[in-house]
Design a protein around this motif. Structure first.
Motif, PDB file in Angstrom:
ATOM      1  N   ASP A  55       0.879  -1.173   0.000  1.00 11.36           N
ATOM      2  CA  ASP A  55       0.000   0.000   0.000  1.00 11.36           C
ATOM      3  C   ASP A  55       0.921   1.229   0.000  1.00 11.36           C
ATOM      4  O   ASP A  55       1.330   1.730   1.052  1.00 11.36           O
ATOM      5  CB  ASP A  55      -0.894  -0.018   1.246  1.00 11.36           C
ATOM      6  CG  ASP A  55      -1.958   1.069   1.211  1.00 11.36           C
ATOM      7  OD1 ASP A  55      -1.744   2.102   0.553  1.00 11.36           O
ATOM      8  OD2 ASP A  55      -3.002   0.886   1.879  1.00 11.36           O
ATOM      9  N   ARG A  56       1.225   1.731  -1.204  1.00 11.97           N
ATOM     10  CA  ARG A  56       2.260   2.750  -1.346  1.00 11.97           C
ATOM     11  C   ARG A  56       1.871   4.078  -0.702  1.00 11.97           C
ATOM     12  O   ARG A  56       2.712   4.766  -0.105  1.00 11.97           O
ATOM     13  CB  ARG A  56       2.588   2.934  -2.816  1.00 11.97           C
ATOM     14  CG  ARG A  56       3.116   1.651  -3.457  1.00 11.97           C
ATOM     15  CD  ARG A  56       3.646   1.877  -4.843  1.00 11.97           C
ATOM     16  NE  ARG A  56       4.191   0.638  -5.396  1.00 11.97           N
ATOM     17  CZ  ARG A  56       4.843   0.562  -6.538  1.00 11.97           C
ATOM     18  NH1 ARG A  56       5.029   1.656  -7.264  1.00 11.97           N
ATOM     19  NH2 ARG A  56       5.319  -0.602  -6.961  1.00 11.97           N
ATOM     20  N   ASP A  57       0.596   4.450  -0.813  1.00 10.94           N
ATOM     21  CA  ASP A  57       0.172   5.731  -0.244  1.00 10.94           C
ATOM     22  C   ASP A  57       0.327   5.733   1.272  1.00 10.94           C
ATOM     23  O   ASP A  57       0.858   6.686   1.869  1.00 10.94           O
ATOM     24  CB  ASP A  57      -1.272   6.030  -0.629  1.00 10.94           C
ATOM     25  CG  ASP A  57      -1.430   6.309  -2.117  1.00 10.94           C
ATOM     26  OD1 ASP A  57      -0.412   6.666  -2.755  1.00 10.94           O
ATOM     27  OD2 ASP A  57      -2.551   6.173  -2.645  1.00 10.94           O
ATOM     28  N   ARG A  58      -0.170   4.691   1.894  1.00 13.40           N
ATOM     29  CA  ARG A  58      -0.075   4.643   3.357  1.00 13.40           C
ATOM     30  C   ARG A  58       1.365   4.429   3.808  1.00 13.40           C
ATOM     31  O   ARG A  58       1.766   4.917   4.877  1.00 13.40           O
ATOM     32  CB  ARG A  58      -0.972   3.536   3.906  1.00 13.40           C
ATOM     33  CG  ARG A  58      -2.461   3.879   3.765  1.00 13.40           C
ATOM     34  CD  ARG A  58      -3.345   2.858   4.415  1.00 13.40           C
ATOM     35  NE  ARG A  58      -4.731   3.318   4.409  1.00 13.40           N
ATOM     36  CZ  ARG A  58      -5.764   2.609   4.857  1.00 13.40           C
ATOM     37  NH1 ARG A  58      -5.546   1.383   5.327  1.00 13.40           N
ATOM     38  NH2 ARG A  58      -6.986   3.090   4.807  1.00 13.40           N
ATOM     39  N   LEU A  59       2.139   3.732   2.996  1.00 13.26           N
ATOM     40  CA  LEU A  59       3.553   3.579   3.327  1.00 13.26           C
ATOM     41  C   LEU A  59       4.241   4.939   3.319  1.00 13.26           C
ATOM     42  O   LEU A  59       5.046   5.260   4.205  1.00 13.26           O
ATOM     43  CB  LEU A  59       4.215   2.634   2.311  1.00 13.26           C
ATOM     44  CG  LEU A  59       5.676   2.279   2.615  1.00 13.26           C
ATOM     45  CD1 LEU A  59       5.752   1.346   3.805  1.00 13.26           C
ATOM     46  CD2 LEU A  59       6.329   1.639   1.398  1.00 13.26           C
TER      47      LEU A  59
END
Length: 891
Positions: free
Chosen positions: A822-826
């Motif tokens: 989950d790139r955004d939350r990462l």
């Protein structure tokens, strides 16, 4: 419910105030009466019951005991009224026991002020039974013989009139006695008037009974009547005559049957442990009237079930009085806290609600309480539920109003000296001395009480612990403690008793108690944590309040710190913003700050310990304790320079905490990313520096979870060997956190163990670690609710001020998002991490990048000095993510 309180009525000119003797609910005590009475009714009605059986155990007595002013006499009066007239029963109470015939309550006040002697007790019972409307010939004949012998020429009727008993019960008894004697005289064929030949009647009856004449068949059923009539008619014989009363009651026809309930109030005035003459006579009445039921109210429990009283009383021991003995058998030794006897009930204090209700109803105007709610709240809090305190507060309220002003809450934040006189009134001088001594203690046992009082014998302390104002907690380190309001009053009120103590007396008693507690601490087995904390709490209070030298407290403080359990220590330190004034003040504040840091922001911990350090009151080693833990708190706040300075001071001093301070320096090196230095330092620390835990802290950051887990396991085992519970739990929590990255199934068992080891410990940071470990274990599981759990944890970590917990939480979330890709939350987690790090922990964002397979920002290399190099570390963290994904796919 109740009559008029005349003392309060005459305490004010304001006739608009309604003054009532309000009775507050005692429903549990009423239920005890009805339950016991129901059992007694079943016993009497049983086929095998024989009123002349003098060997069967007795269970016909119920005892209510409690401190002076708790409401025993009021309860006794209310029980009498409830049994006699149902409409006088408080609304909360249920129906009285239904029996064949009727219940006849007879209340007798044994108080010295009432002037009740044994003769009046027997006469009162007989007068009450006059309501039967018929003679009791066997008893009446014996009583008439006694009366003519002991009171020659004095009319019984005149005696009753002069003593007030005639007015209370009427004049029926002399008439019934005369009728009985006339019938007996006729039965034995005696001429003339009965009054002139009572002695001759008695002799004729005895001969008739011995000869088994049919003319005295009605009396022949009483097998012991002839022997009683032949005995010397003295007070001792009068006590045995009550057997005749029981026999007469047993042969009443069903339609005239009656169950006497005899309420003996103020039993403490019967005598003491040396003079038991009146008690022996009264016990004889209870034993010889097994078909009557007795309700005893007094300050102390009855000792009749104790074998040791054999010879002082006629019937003793648990076999004779099973209801008065503890359920386990013989009465418990006075120095131990055994289970409560079934028929001996300690009357408890009022609840806060009952106290408020009592005060609201005592003084009213047009149905509205006169005492304001805020005043009632203060009185309730100060009373600790003691009704006498409430009564005294009402009198103070009226006295203040007479002075021309309206009473306020501050007027009742006081103790009442009258409580002291009520408490001390029936104590011996030695018991009063012990009582004042133990008022200095939160809890005690008999040897400690005697030692604190400066006595070389335990007798007075043994007697004191049986008093109702001494409460028992069998689960406490020492089982006894004083009723809170009694203790407070004795310690603080203006004591005007003849044997009151001076300030010097109190100081000497405090020194004795302090030394005695220290001796008990020194003699205790190592690892007895409960005893240690109990000794510290009491010793700190005494040293602080009386300006004592620290003495044994210094060593006890090191033991307290060494286990890292952090139970709260009760004595409050100086008022907020006030510097400590004595060494005891400074030690109280130090240990209080260490315990409270598990519940407050680390900023507060730093401020409190700084005040201690700057006071200069502690000896050097204890000052090191304050400096070291202040440095730990500064590290938690991210103030590495300040923390490093404090750790260096302690390490260079070479004291007890020098190894811990060197460990602190290793931690600081690790936080700065200087892992080789941290690793090198760990090799020099040994157990005192918690070397295995330092190694674990270094290796998990390298991504080498297996090696870190082994180090933490070694740390846990070493802590077990040294019996340090806090270190054991911390090492296990770190082991569970490390394994949560590598193997969720194994981590589950490790977390369970960590939670078990934390039971009873107050370790805030370690508990946060276990909860973060649970997040790591569940990373990648979409249904685990990690985001919501993380929000709660984030708030708790912020409140605590523990920077490491906040960073570790974001690292755990980074792992979760990396597994889910989950790139955004990462990216959001990375942002929060970068906002939190400032010099220390700068490599935490690097770890998240390693997990996600991302390059570091701007393509720069990591600033941390990794043990095996950056690429190896990156590969390890990335492998953890890959393995977790495979695990979630079931591969």
């Amino acid at each position: 419910m109740g009559g008029r309180d005349l003392r309060a009525l005459f305490g004010s000119n304001d006739r608009g105030i309604q003054v009532e003797e309000h009775f507050t609910n005692r429903q549990e005590q009423w239920e005890a009466v009805t339950d016991a009475l129901a059992g007694h009714v079943r016993t009497v009605a049983a086929p095998g019951f024989d009123v002349e059986d003098l060997e069967a155990p007795r269970d016909n007595v119920l005892v209510f005991h409690g401190v002076g002013g708790i409401g025993k006499s009021t309860l006794s009066r209310k029980v009498e009224a409830a049994l006699a007239h149902g409409e006088h029963r408080p609304t909360q109470w249920g129906e009285p026991v239904r029996v064949t015939g009727r219940v006849l309550p007879v209340r007798i006040d044994l108080a010295r002020s009432a002037g009740t002697d044994f003769e009046r007790v027997v006469l009162t019972v007989r007068l009450a039974l006059a309501e039967l409307g018929r003679p009791l010939p066997a008893f009446d004949l014996a009583l008439r013989r006694y009366w003519d012998h002991v009171h020659p020429g004095e009319s019984l009727e005149e005696f009753l009139r002069r003593g007030g008993l005639g007015r209370r019960f009427g004049k029926a008894v002399p008439q019934q006695m005369q009728s009985a004697l006339a019938d007996i005289a006729q039965a034995v064929l005696l001429p003339g008037t009965v009054g002139a030949v009572v002695g001759q009647v008695t002799g004729s009856v005895v001969r008739a009974l011995r000869d088994h004449r049919a003319s005295v068949r009605a009396l022949a059923g009483c097998s012991r009547l002839a022997d009683l009539l032949e005995a010397e008619p003295d007070l001792d014989a009068l006590s045995y005559y009550t057997h005749l009363l029981a026999w007469e009651l047993a042969r009443l026809p069903a339609g005239r049957a009656v169950l006497p309930v005899i309420l003996l109030d103020t039993f403490e005035d019967v005598g003491d442990r040396v003079h038991r003459d009146l008690e022996r006579l009264l016990q004889r009445v209870v034993w010889l009237m097994p078909n009557a039921f007795f309700v005893v109210t007094g300050r102390s429990r009855l000792q009749w079930a104790e074998e040791a009283l054999h010879g002082q009383l006629d019937w003793t021991g648990p076999t004779a009085w099973p209801g008065l003995a503890a359920p386990s058998g013989p009465a418990a030794d006075a120095a131990s806290a055994g289970p409560a006897p079934r028929r001996q009930i300690l009357i408890g204090d009022f609840s806060a609600e009952d106290c408020d209700d009592y005060l609201a109803r005592r003084l009213t105007r047009d149905g509205t309480p006169v005492i304001a709610p805020d005043v009632r709240a203060v009185v309730t809090a100060r009373s600790h539920g003691l009704p006498l305190h409430l009564d005294l507060a009402v009198q103070r309220f009226l006295a203040i109003r007479r002075s021309g002003r309206e009473p306020g809450p501050a007027d009742f934040d006081v103790d009442f000296p009258a409580l002291i006189s009520r408490t001390l009134s029936d104590l011996t001088p030695d018991e009063r001395h012990v009582l004042r001594s133990v008022s200095l203690l939160d809890n005690f046992d008999v040897p400690l009480a005697a030692r604190a009082a400066g006595m070389t014998y335990d007798a007075a302390a043994l007697r004191l612990v049986e008093r109702p104002f001494v409460r028992t907690d069998p689960h406490a380190v020492w089982p006894y403690h004083l009723h809170a309001v009694i203790r407070s009053t004795i310690r603080t009120a203006d004591d005007r008793a003849d044997d009151r103590w001076s300030a010097g007396d109190w100081a000497r008693a405090a020194a004795r108690a302090f030394d005695a507690i220290g001796e008990r601490r020194a003699a205790a087995a190592d690892g007895d944590r409960d005893l240690l904390v109990n000794c510290l709490r009491q010793g700190l209070r005494l040293a602080r309040d009386f300006g004592l030298d620290l003495g044994w407290l210094a060593e006890a403080a090191w033991s307290y710190v060494g286990d890292s359990v952090w139970e709260p220590l009760a004595p409050p330190g100086p008022a907020h913003g006030t510097a400590p004034r004595t060494a005891a003040d400074a030690l109280v504040e130090t240990l209080g700050a260490l315990g409270r840091r598990q519940h407050e922001h680390r900023e507060s911990t730093v401020a409190r310990l700084t005040a201690v350090v700057e006071s200069g009151l502690l000896p050097p080693e204890l000052r090191d304790m304050a400096v070291y833990y202040r440095a730990k708190a500064e590290r938690d706040l991210g103030r590495s320079d300040e923390s490093r300075h404090g750790m260096c001071l302690v390490a260079d001093g070479g004291g007890r905490l020098a190894p811990a301070a060197r460990r602190g320096l290793a931690h600081l090196a690790r936080l700065a990313g200087d892992f080789p230095t941290a690793l090198r330092t760990a090799g020099t620390l040994g157990w005192a520096g918690r070397h295995h835990r330092i190694l674990g802290d270094v290796w998990w950051v390298q991504g080498d979870m297996a090696r870190a887990a082994r180090s933490y396991e070694a740390a846990r085992e070493e802590a077990e060997q040294h019996a340090v519970a806090g270190e054991r739990a911390t090492a296990q929590a770190q082991r569970a956190f490390t394994l949560a990255f590598a193997d969720p199934a194994v981590a589950e068992d490790e977390l369970v163990l960590a939670q078990q080891l934390l039971t009873g410990l107050d370790l805030r940071a370690t508990r946060l670690t276990t909860r973060i470990a649970a997040l790591v274990r569940d990373a990648g599981a979409a249904a685990a609710g990690l985001e919501d759990r993380a929000r709660v944890l984030r708030a708790e970590a912020e409140v605590s001020g523990i920077t490491a917990a906040r960073l570790t939480l974001e690292l755990a979330l980074g792992f979760h998002h990396a597994v889910l890709d989950d790139r955004d939350r990462l990216t959001a987690s990375l942002g929060r991490l970068r906002d939190l790090v400032a010099g220390d922990y700068a490599y935490y964002p690097d770890l998240v990048c390693f997990m996600a397979g991302r390059p570091l920002p701007d393509g720069r290399p990591s600033r941390a000095r990794w043990i095996d190099g950056e690429e190896t570390t990156r590969a390890r963290w990335r492998a953890l993510v890959t393995v977790r994904r495979a695990h979630l796919r079931g591969i």
